[in-house]
Write a protein that holds these residues in place. Sequence first.
Motif, short mmCIF file in Angstrom:
data_model
loop_
_atom_site.label_atom_id
_atom_site.label_comp_id
_atom_site.label_asym_id
_atom_site.label_seq_id
_atom_site.Cartn_x
_atom_site.Cartn_y
_atom_site.Cartn_z
N TYR A 80 0.85 -1.18 0.00
CA TYR A 80 0.00 0.00 0.00
C TYR A 80 0.89 1.24 0.00
N GLY A 81 0.78 2.05 -1.05
CA GLY A 81 1.69 3.19 -1.21
C GLY A 81 3.02 2.70 -1.77
N SER A 82 2.94 1.93 -2.87
CA SER A 82 4.15 1.36 -3.47
C SER A 82 5.06 2.47 -3.98
N LYS A 83 6.31 2.11 -4.24
CA LYS A 83 7.30 3.09 -4.66
C LYS A 83 6.89 3.78 -5.96
N VAL A 84 7.35 5.00 -6.13
CA VAL A 84 7.02 5.80 -7.30
C VAL A 84 7.51 5.12 -8.56
N ARG A 85 6.69 5.16 -9.61
CA ARG A 85 7.09 4.57 -10.89
C ARG A 85 8.23 5.38 -11.51
N PRO A 86 9.04 4.74 -12.33
CA PRO A 86 10.15 5.48 -12.97
C PRO A 86 9.67 6.63 -13.84
N SER A 87 8.52 6.47 -14.52
CA SER A 87 8.01 7.50 -15.41
C SER A 87 6.87 8.26 -14.75
N ALA A 88 7.00 9.59 -14.66
CA ALA A 88 5.94 10.42 -14.09
C ALA A 88 4.70 10.43 -14.98
N LEU A 91 0.29 5.96 -16.28
CA LEU A 91 -1.13 6.07 -15.96
C LEU A 91 -1.39 5.75 -14.50
N GLY A 92 -0.54 4.92 -13.89
CA GLY A 92 -0.60 4.69 -12.45
C GLY A 92 0.08 5.86 -11.76
N LYS A 93 -0.48 6.29 -10.60
CA LYS A 93 0.05 7.52 -10.01
C LYS A 93 0.39 7.40 -8.53
N TYR A 94 -0.51 6.91 -7.72
CA TYR A 94 -0.33 7.01 -6.28
C TYR A 94 0.15 5.72 -5.61
N GLY A 95 0.18 4.61 -6.35
CA GLY A 95 0.60 3.37 -5.73
C GLY A 95 -0.47 2.73 -4.86
N LEU A 96 -1.71 3.14 -5.05
CA LEU A 96 -2.81 2.59 -4.25
C LEU A 96 -3.89 1.94 -5.11
#
Length: 536
Positions: A80-88, A91-96
């Motif tokens: 829950y609240g996974s690490k930030v993706r390499p690309s800003a 389409l996934g944003k918050y890790g939730l």
Amino acid sequence: MNDIEEFELPPDPERVIVGLRDTGYEFDTAVADIVDNSIAANASKVQLFLAADFNGDIRLLIADDGEGMDRQGLINAMQYGSKVRPSAASLGKYGLGLKTASTAFCRRLSVISRAEGDAPALMATWDLNHVAKVNKWSLLLTDICDEEALNLLDAIAPGKSGTVVLWENVDRLIKDYTNPTGLPAKKALQAKETALRHHLAMVYQRFLDPDDGRAQNVRIELNGKAVAPWDPFQRGLAELVAEQVMPTQLSDGREATFTVRAYILPRREEFPDDKLASAALLSNERQGIYIYRENRLIHDADWLGLYQKEPHLTLLRVEFSFDHRLDDAFHLDIKKSQILLNEDLANWLQTQFLPAPRREANRRSREGQQKAISKKGEGAHDTSNNNIRNREAAAGGPEVNIADPNKGEAFVHNKHGTTRLKLTITSAKRPGEVFVQPVEGITNGLLFQPALIEQHRAVQINTSHPYYHKVYIPNLNRSVTMQGMDSLMWALAVAELSTVQDSTAAMFQDMRYEISRILEKLVETLPEPDVDNDVA
């Protein structure tokens, strides 16, 4: 005590994970959040299977051939609240999204993935019943994968990387039925499938359309059938009436742009064929602003609080597109389904960009509606004309003769004497239409006016007046109601001719104006008629 004590207070696992089930996800939005992850993983194919087994237990599988995950990547994805993706721009944003979207509808979420074609697949599972039992943030990890999910992974990505998301113990998708395998339950699940198909077609239109170069191409299938793209703007058929690319400066000094385009769709009768018209989904609910982030639709058919939806703007659809750089500026929410406009942007849309497209859409809608009313209303007054013909002599009234047809003047002989009067003198547009005649527009927007049609005392009724639109239109096929309204209009016209004098002619005109104005105000709050259905 001067020293500051520091405590690590991990949240209660069961309360948090169960509480996150109520973040307000709709089913379609939740599934799209998972498809986002597939697209972020550069998948070229995504397959969804939604079905109930012989016990009525529902399962959802979402498989892709994108970049899979190794052990550590899988654990991170399930955090829950996974690490930030390499690309800003992902389409996934918050890790939730994966977790909250899934557990909003199921109590057991599994992700089966492999990073390489020759690597064994691993399965990680959040089981809400297990978390409650052990009262720990306990993620289950195993290389013994769900058989159906593993077979699907091998089918969509043979010898390659890929991922399958699996929902089990689905308890919030459809209501509990006494017989979970009965026809009502099956119909409810079918309705969910149909709605999901349209949602995917709309949200990922730019990804699904191979001719659209703005986004990577992805093939999406639902229960074995390809999802076809649905373009809300019907490009190639609609007219682009306004376009603006707006530069803006971010708080950190970087520059970004957003694009706004306004399209007016053809009226239903202007489409090349009925199939295309039906596909456009012309309805009052489909008007508004469609918001795209990174070419993915995040919010649709809404005026964002700037306006109310109204029937005469059904043809207007507005595109609002931006990229990830403006996420913070637009306060993108956790479900990526809503943005908030700041005051300056809302003011620019409302006062500068949208007024002209709204006026034009309104004009075209009313013009088309008037044509439809005229066409479908042909003959609607025939019964009234026949009835008045049979009762004309009994009704009595003045003698009216033409004085000067070129000037539109007639002699009216009533109990007060003879008056030379300006009067509409015309002929019937349909056989027998000599007492009640519908016309498109009367000077000064009057609802009705006396006329002389082929030597008969008559009334012309303005089909452009709001009273005709909202009161007459819903009743065009109700003979008795039509005769009642037409008889009243004819009686008012003949009564005016029966009592008019040179000195009162202007007052009668004022009275008709006041009647028309008052009726216009009185019908303002009446519902807009559905011309296609109310006028058969």
